[in-house]
Design an enzyme around this catalytic site. Structure first.
Site, PDB file in Angstrom:
ATOM      1  N   ASP A 251      20.936  37.538 -12.017  1.00  0.00           N
ATOM      2  CA  ASP A 251      19.692  37.875 -12.723  1.00  0.00           C
ATOM      3  C   ASP A 251      19.150  39.204 -12.198  1.00  0.00           C
ATOM      4  OD1 ASP A 251      17.297  36.703 -14.443  1.00  0.00           O
ATOM      5  OD2 ASP A 251      16.434  37.551 -12.611  1.00  0.00           O
TER       6      ASP A 251
ATOM      7  N   CYS B 226       0.839  -1.201   0.000  1.00  0.00           N
ATOM      8  CA  CYS B 226       0.000   0.000   0.000  1.00  0.00           C
ATOM      9  C   CYS B 226       0.871   1.247   0.000  1.00  0.00           C
ATOM     10  CB  CYS B 226      -0.894   0.042   1.243  1.00  0.00           C
ATOM     11  SG  CYS B 226      -1.982  -1.375   1.461  1.00  0.00           S
TER      12      CYS B 226
ATOM     13  N   ARG C 182       1.276  -7.993  -3.846  1.00  0.00           N
ATOM     14  CA  ARG C 182       0.457  -7.447  -4.928  1.00  0.00           C
ATOM     15  C   ARG C 182      -0.112  -6.097  -4.501  1.00  0.00           C
ATOM     16  NH1 ARG C 182      -2.576 -11.334  -2.338  1.00  0.00           N
ATOM     17  NH2 ARG C 182      -4.671 -10.710  -1.670  1.00  0.00           N
TER      18      ARG C 182
END
Length: 531
Positions: free
Chosen positions: A481, A34, A63
């Site tokens: 910048d 899970c 699974r």
């Protein structure tokens, strides 16, 4: 994180969705795995085993949970934060390299032997490259099984399986259901919807020149229709509508504002509340529309070949930085008292990235010392002259961005730019075209930076823009910048590049996100979500 058992147990017991994708919980008593936020009653701590990937859970014989669907978790932010071998390998696997080129191709791109790559992936993730790619194929197969009416054989090959038998066996093993049973679990569509899904639609003409699990959940798709009298094939055009999850919060204004404000006409557009653009993909091309929602990004994806689905999803997630961990980022930036108000005002800013690293590098050069409008004009001229034409029945997109090979073949005299920038441009595209410069998912960030800095006309600003948006370096910083320096001065931060860099050491390793918060103090259209 999965090695810190106590922390993992606390996350599972509190059902903390922030940790979805960081690790997976395998339950010994039920044989399922899970996500941490699974809504069912948490198992006893002694029955929990933690794994770093879904592939490791599957390798161990567990699974996927049918309730929480762990395969649809956001990807781990680790692979976008790091530049080591494992992170680079995971980015390449997500981009489908193992399916297309095999493990030797993956190792060759990374510059290591197959044995070294397999050993490091097994040590950190508990699964090798084949298992990780298999987990990705399983999730793509589930996506197609549940969202289209394609025949199962066509789904198998579109998802990357070599045979229908391998497809059936993998789906049964991972989801404990056959492909037919998976499709039967999808809520029945009403008659009108079913009719719409089966109505023939004009195919999009092809134009030739994604953790290892790109997360999605689904809405209803509109599959393309194959030629009369034939079944769908992996190369049949198709349109699907997906939901791309992310870790909350996500502030969309600067993310979509930047993409829309700098959009290259013909390749990108903002239309009806969605950012749309063309995609150059391994088997064909695609057109994607991305719309921000409160809890997901709606992704409308049209592909000329469904085998590109996994890669297209992976690149869209990377473009929007959807696997980022905003809680960790914002928590670090809030430690600076002058940045904290900006973070509190609009938490969850992301770094707008790219779907094509070479394209971003070319556009960074076109944007040197010119306005955004001028850079778009330069790029649009290149697109019209050298891009591959595509058809877009739903909008105004007309071309794919030109490949480095196409740009390397153009006449430099045709470029309307100063001679020095022309030299920068032609040198860049020549090195991208012949492979001397690699800016893909496999790139070593430090080596790519050094290579870029050695090119004529490349200074720190251009290199850091490419590092931030193309390479995905979360610590790239732009102290020279102009917009950053103005924002720093207004906030009372040091405004000289050296002093600002010293102050920003406390923001590491998230300085690229600090750039987004500093840029957002201005009134430029890149900071505003288009109407």
């Amino acid at each position: 994180m999965y090695t810190d058992r106590e922390r993992c147990v606390r996350a599972v017991q509190s059902k903390d969705a922030r940790f979805d994708g960081w690790f997976f919980t395998a339950v010994l008593t039920t044989g399922i795995y899970c996500r941490p936020s699974c809504p069912v009653v948490a198992p006893k701590p002694e029955n929990m085993v933690f794994h770093a990937s879904a592939a490791a859970c599957q390798q161990a014989g567990f699974r996927a949970c049918k309730r929480c669907r762990p395969d649809t978790s956001p990807g781990s932010p680790e692979w976008n934060r790091r530049a080591d071998l494992v992170a680079r390998a995971m980015r390449l696997i997500a981009d489908g390299v193992v399916d297309r080129e095999g493990v030797p191709g993956l190792a060759g791109r990374l510059g290591y032997s197959t044995r070294q790559v397999e050993r490091q992936l097994l040590a950190e993730l508990g699964a090798g490259p084949l298992a990780l790619a298999r987990a990705q194929r399983a999730q793509t197969a589930r996506l197609l099984v549940e969202s289209t009416e394609m025949p199962m054989a066509d789904v198998a090959f579109a998802a990357g399986f070599a045979s229908v038998r391998a497809f059936n066996d993998t789906v049964r093993e991972v989801f404990a259901l056959s492909p037919t049973e998976l499709r039967a679990r999808v809520p029945k569509r009403n008659a009108a919807t079913t009719a719409a899904l089966r109505t023939p639609t004009p195919p999009t003409p092809t134009s030739r020149p994604s953790t290892a699990q790109p997360p999605t959940s689904l809405n209803l798709p509109t599959p393309g229709t194959p030629p009369a009298g034939t079944s769908a094939t992996p190369t049949a055009p198709a349109t699907l509508q997906l939901r791309l999850p992310f870790r909350a919060p996500l502030h969309p204004d600067n993310l979509f504002g930047h993409l829309a404000a700098t959009a290259v006409p013909g390749v990108e557009e903002w239309r009806d509340g969605a950012y749309r653009r063309t995609l150059r993909l391994p088997y064909g091309h695609g057109i994607v529309g991305l719309t921000p929602r409160p809890d997901h990004i709606t992704c409308r994806l049209t592909l000329s070949d469904l085998r590109d689905l996994t890669v297209a999803i992976s690149r869209c997630r990377r473009l929007l930085d959807l696997d980022a961990d905003p809680v960790a980022v914002d928590g670090q930036l809030r430690t600076d008292p002058l940045l904290a108000p900006l973070v509190d005002k609009a938490p969850g800013r992301r770094v707008p990235r790219t779907v094509d690293e070479a394209e971003l590098a070319v556009r960074a050069v076109l944007g040197q010392q010119v306005s955004t409008a001028a850079a778009r004009t330069h790029a649009a001229r290149l697109v019209t002259a050298h891009g591959d034409a595509v058809d877009d029945p739903e909008g105004g997109l007309t071309h794919l961005f030109p490949t480095p090979e196409a740009l390397a073949a153009l006449d430099p005299a045709s470029l309307a730019m100063p001679r020095t920038r022309r030299t920068t441009f032609t040198t860049l595209v020549a090195q991208l075209a012949d492979g001397r410069l690699r800016l893909g998912a496999e790139s070593d960030w430090s080596q790519a930076r050094a290579r870029l800095l050695s090119l004529p006309g490349f200074g720190p600003w251009t290199v850091d823009v490419i590092a931030m948006r193309a390479l995905g370096d979360p610590d790239a910083f732009l102290p020279t910048d102009l917009g950053i320096r103005r924002a720093a001065e207004e906030l009372g931060l040091p405004s000289t590049p050296a002093a600002l860099t010293a102050r920003a050491a406390a923001w590491r390793p998230w300085r690229a996100y600090a750039v987004q918060y500093l840029w957002a103090t201005g009134s430029h259209p890149v900071n505003q979500l288009p109407a």
